[in-house]
Every structure is written in structure tokens, then in C-alpha cells.
Scaffold this active site. Structure first.
Site, PDB file in Angstrom:
ATOM      1  N   LYS A  49      -3.790  -6.239   2.780  1.00  0.00           N
ATOM      2  CA  LYS A  49      -3.319  -6.433   4.152  1.00  0.00           C
ATOM      3  C   LYS A  49      -2.474  -7.677   4.192  1.00  0.00           C
ATOM      4  O   LYS A  49      -2.699  -8.622   3.416  1.00  0.00           O
ATOM      5  CB  LYS A  49      -4.510  -6.617   5.103  1.00  0.00           C
TER       6      LYS A  49
HETATM    7  N1  GLU Z   1      -2.034  -0.394   9.118  1.00  0.00           N
HETATM    8  C1  GLU Z   1      -2.542   0.929   8.962  1.00  0.00           C
HETATM    9  C2  GLU Z   1      -4.042   0.890   8.723  1.00  0.00           C
HETATM   10  O1  GLU Z   1      -4.713  -0.073   9.043  1.00  0.00           O
HETATM   11  C3  GLU Z   1      -1.773   1.746   7.931  1.00  0.00           C
HETATM   12  C4  GLU Z   1      -1.768   1.202   6.545  1.00  0.00           C
HETATM   13  C5  GLU Z   1      -0.841   1.951   5.595  1.00  0.00           C
HETATM   14  O2  GLU Z   1      -0.296   2.969   5.981  1.00  0.00           O
HETATM   15  O3  GLU Z   1      -0.696   1.488   4.471  1.00  0.00           O
HETATM   16  O4  GLU Z   1      -4.632   1.833   8.266  1.00  0.00           O
END
Ligand code: GLU
Length: 447
Positions: free
Chosen positions: A137
Site C-alpha cells: 500500500k
Molecule cells: N485500493 C484497492 C483495495 O484496497 C485496490 C487495490 C488494487 O487494485 O491493487 O483493494
């Protein structure tokens, strides 16, 4: 080497079987330290699931520790000529299952603890839906609502440049999260491509369609929430045509979840966003609400299709289904007792605190947990990456069909695990995820 791995797996299977025979009724309480700390919230569930799996201490320590944490300072020239320094983070929790995957959050509340928790949740999420990614993240502490498009672009490009050795299609693949979207992903893709001297679109997902984005990606998280909700409603014998639902958060996840649930007969009686909560006992026309929001600077402020109620009231409404799709820690020990829904489907990451889990479980409320229910987004991100690498475009129909199947299979797997061990859906999701990552680690081995 083979013998060594085989031996490990053998021991591991024995532990699982002995627990299966016992059927888990009692679970030692988790060490919950702080309700407002998402990393602790993640760890307390990880702890319970690890005990159920009988993870040894070594593996426990490997899986709880982020593989890499990067912190950068980003000096940006603002429109008024001043220079502001922003803190940027990227945490790679794990790359055991494959390149790490996870969004980038632009929000004033971003902190290293939050990013660490969200990165770990991505690891478990990818493992639950069985896609070949680890978890990561990113985040920048800033307020996109107060920034111009030019400021956002400079910040995104500076962030990308600072992370150019971290990101890569086979290394770490970012995506949108709170405060970012296709526009920001386009800047990221462009800046990364410049640094390599060629166009590399598979470095990031959630891009605009013309840059290699996937059909179905925008609505994918909301769609997965809907699939999970319907699967859970079937188990609880709730008829969608007679069901009511409240949705907290009307961003990308909440609005599509509400729309797709309404299309399947569910009456959405309440929605909310930063401007307030809106209630209509006869059901809110979600399409109108989305049109209104789109034409009103992204906000529901002044929406006339429902009456204004208190934000907290929405969570405590007498509805069949509650979908928290806004942010962490909205269902806590303070309000969990007042929740009346029969089913909670978590569109957001970490909306329920670990302390609230116990209260919710004791009340007999079923929870489709975040790492399962909101995994539709990363699933279609995976499809986007696959299409980019193939140099080929799938139809929207194919994307939806495949992601619906993945979400339904994952739900069934988590549900049967929860039945088998007599544990909540949340802990079952962690058990499924940790089991997969642990087994993979044992095959790959450490140093
Ligand atoms: N931000 C989204 C999540 O928390 C998508 C992450 C992604 O597609 O890599 O799942």
C-alpha cells in the site's frame, strides 16, 4: 531441499488436522491494544487465525512483519509559488505469492501505521481470492480536496519518481485508493514510463481505458461487494426483493455497490458521504443520487431524494444489510451494540474494530469481511495487468463473468472454512489467507 519442504508441509498438515478434529470453539482473546490503530486491528485478527492454524513462531514473525517500508519527503511547488513538503509512504507487506499489489491513498489521515495495516490487508485479500500477488500500500499525507489539478499532478509525479526503483510490473504494482483515481494512475504510468524510456502500462492498474485500463475496473469493488452480499443473503435466507440496505460512503465503492444491489431488487433506504447521511424509507433512487453527486462537485450536499439524518444513525438503522464503504474504524465498541442489521458487508478496508468483532459475533450478525467482500477491485486489477501483458483487451462481459466467479468461489471457501472450524467469517477469511501464504512460504523457503 525437497525432503525439507515436504517435511515442513507434513508437520503443518498434522497441526491442521488435529485442530479440525477438535473443532474450534474457544479462541484465546487477541491482544487488542488500541481501537484507533488499524495495524493493531489487523494484528489481533492475524493473531487469532494464526493460533487456529497452529502457526509456529518463526512463521508468525515472518508473516506479521512488512518486507519493506519506504518513507520519502516530497517538496512540491504549490500554485501560489510556495514550497510544501509532503510525506509519502510505500509499504510492501509481502511478496511471497508474487509481485506486491495495492493502491495509493491521498488523504490527510495517512500515517505509516495505517499504510502498514492496509498493506497487510492487501496480502490477505489477494490470498483469499487466490490471485498471484503479494500485498502493498502507498500513501501521501495531503488533502486532495484542497489541491488543484496541477498540484496533484506534481505530487503524483514526484511520488512516482521517488518510488521508481520500488514499482515495476513484476515487482510492485500500484492502483487507486481513497483520494486517487484513473487520472492519478495515468500520471504514474507516464512518469514511470519516462524513467524507463518506454511505455510500460502494466506497472499500474486502475488506468483510464485509453491507456490500457480494463473494462469493469471502475465498478469492480462495488460489484464484488454486491456479489458477496447476495451470497451471504442466500445463506441467511434473506430475499433481496424484500430486503433493505444502508450504505455508508458514496464514493467509488459505495455508490456502485448501492446501484448494483438496487438493480437486484434490494431497497437502499440510506446513503451517506462527507456532506451527511440521507434516508428514505421508500428507497432512494440510486441512479438519481449518482447523477446528482456527479453534477454537484462529487458531493450529495442538498440531495432532495431523501431526508437528512445523523451520520451515526445510518449505522444503527433497522435494515437487513449494512455496507460500510467509507473508512476504517466506524463500527467500534462504542456503537456495535446498537447495530441492528443482520448482515454487514465491508466495502471499506477495516471498518470494524477488533473489539467490535466480539460484540457483532455475540449478536449473531454475519459479516462478509473486508479482505473478502472488497476484493473485487484488486481482482479486476489483476485482469487489467493480465490484459496489458497479453497486449489484448477483454470484453466487459468477460471481466464481469470471471470476477463474479472468483468472488463467489472465495465467498464459498471462506463460508465453508467458518463452518468447519466454527469461527466467524472474518477469522475464516484470515485462516484461508494465512494458510495459503504460509504454505507458499514453506515451499519457497527463507534464508
Ligand atoms: N485500493 C484497492 C483495495 O484496497 C485496490 C487495490 C488494487 O487494485 O491493487 O483493494
Amino acid at each position: 531441499m525437497i525432503t525439507c519442504n515436504g517435511l515442513y508441509l507434513y508437520n503443518f498438515t498434522i497441526v491442521l488436522n488435529s485442530l479440525k478434529n477438535k473443532r474450534m470453539g474457544y479462541i484465546e482473546p487477541a491482544p487488542i491494544k488500541d481501537e484507533g490503530n488499524p495495524f493493531e486491528a489487523m494484528m489481533s485478527r492475524f493473531h487469532i487465525a494464526s493460533q487456529i492454524l497452529g502457526l509456529d513462531d518463526e512463521l508468525y514473525n515472518v508473516l506479521k512483519s512488512p518486507a519493506k517500508q519506504v518513507i520519502v519527503s516530497l517538496p512540491i511547488t504549490m500554485d501560489d509559488g510556495s514550497i510544501r513538503v509532503f510525506d509519502g509512504y510505500r509499504v510492501i507487506h509481502s511478496n511471497i505469492l508474487g509481485p506486491s499489489k495495492g493502491g495509493i491513498r491521498f488523504d490527510p489521515g495517512v500515517s505509516i501505521d495505517e499504510v502498514k495495516a492496509l498493506a497487510a490487508w492487501m496480502t490477505w485479500k489477494c490470498a483469499v481470492v487466490d490471485i498471484p500477488y503479494g500485498g502493498a500500500k502507498g500513501g501521501v499525507q495531503c488533502n486532495p480536496r484542497e489541491m488543484s489539478s496541477g498540484e496533484m499532478e506534481r505530487l503524483m509525479r514526484a511520488y512516482t519518481l521517488a518510488m521508481t526503483e520500488i514499482f515495476g510490473p513484476d515487482r510492485d504494482i500500484p492502483a487507486p485508493d481513497m483520494g486517487t483515481g484513473p487520472r492519478e494512475m495515468a500520471w504514474l504510468m507516464d512518469e514511470f514510463s519516462r524513467s524507463r524510456g518506454m511505455t510500460i502500462n502494466s506497472v499500474v492498474t486502475g488506468k483510464p481505458l485509453v491507456l490500457g485500463g480494463s473494462l469493469g475496473r471502475t465498478e469492480a469493488t462495488g460489484r464484488g461487494v454486491m456479489v458477496s452480499a447476495l451470497a451471504a443473503m442466500e445463506k441467511l435466507k434473506i430475499n433481496p426483493y424484500r430486503a433493505t440496505c444502508a450504505v455508508q460512503g458514496f464514493g467509488n465503492v459505495g455508490s456502485f455497490a448501492a446501484l448494483l444491489m438496487a438493480e437486484r431488487g434490494v431497497k437502499i433506504v440510506a446513503i451517506s458521504d462527507i456532506s451527511g447521511a440521507y434516508y428514505n424509507e421508500n428507497g432512494i433512487a440510486i441512479e438519481n443520487a449518482i447523477d446528482y453527486r456527479n453534477g454537484n462537485n462529487g458531493s450529495l450536499e442538498g440531495f432532495s431524494g431523501a431526508e437528512l439524518i445523523e451520520g451515526n444513525e445510518l449505522l444503527e438503522l433497522e435494515v437487513d444489510v449494512l455496507i460500510p464503504a467509507a473508512m476504517e474504524d466506524v463500527i467500534t465498541s462504542r456503537n456495535a451494540e446498537s447495530i441492528k442489521a443482520r448482515l454487514i458487508v465491508e466495502g471499506a478496508n477495516g471498518p470494524t474494530s477488533a473489539k467490535a468483532d466480539t460484540i457483532i459475533n455475540n449478536k449473531g450478525i454475519m459479516v462478509a469481511p473486508d479482505i473478502l467482500a472488497n476484493a473485487g477491485g484488486v481482482t479486476v486489477s489483476y485482469f487489467e495487468w493480465v490484459q496489458n501483458r497479453l497486449g489484448y483487451k477483454w470484453t466487459g462481459e468477460r471481466v464481469n463473468r470471471r470476477s463474479d466467479r472468483i468472488m463467489k468461489d472465495a465467498f464459498d471457501h471462506v463460508y465453508s472454512t467458518s463452518q468447519e472450524y466454527d469461527i466467524s467469517m472474518r477469522i475464516a477469511a484470515y485462516v484461508v489467507a494465512i494458510d495459503k501464504v504460509a504454505k507458499t512460504y514453506k515451499y519457497r523457503g527463507g534464508f
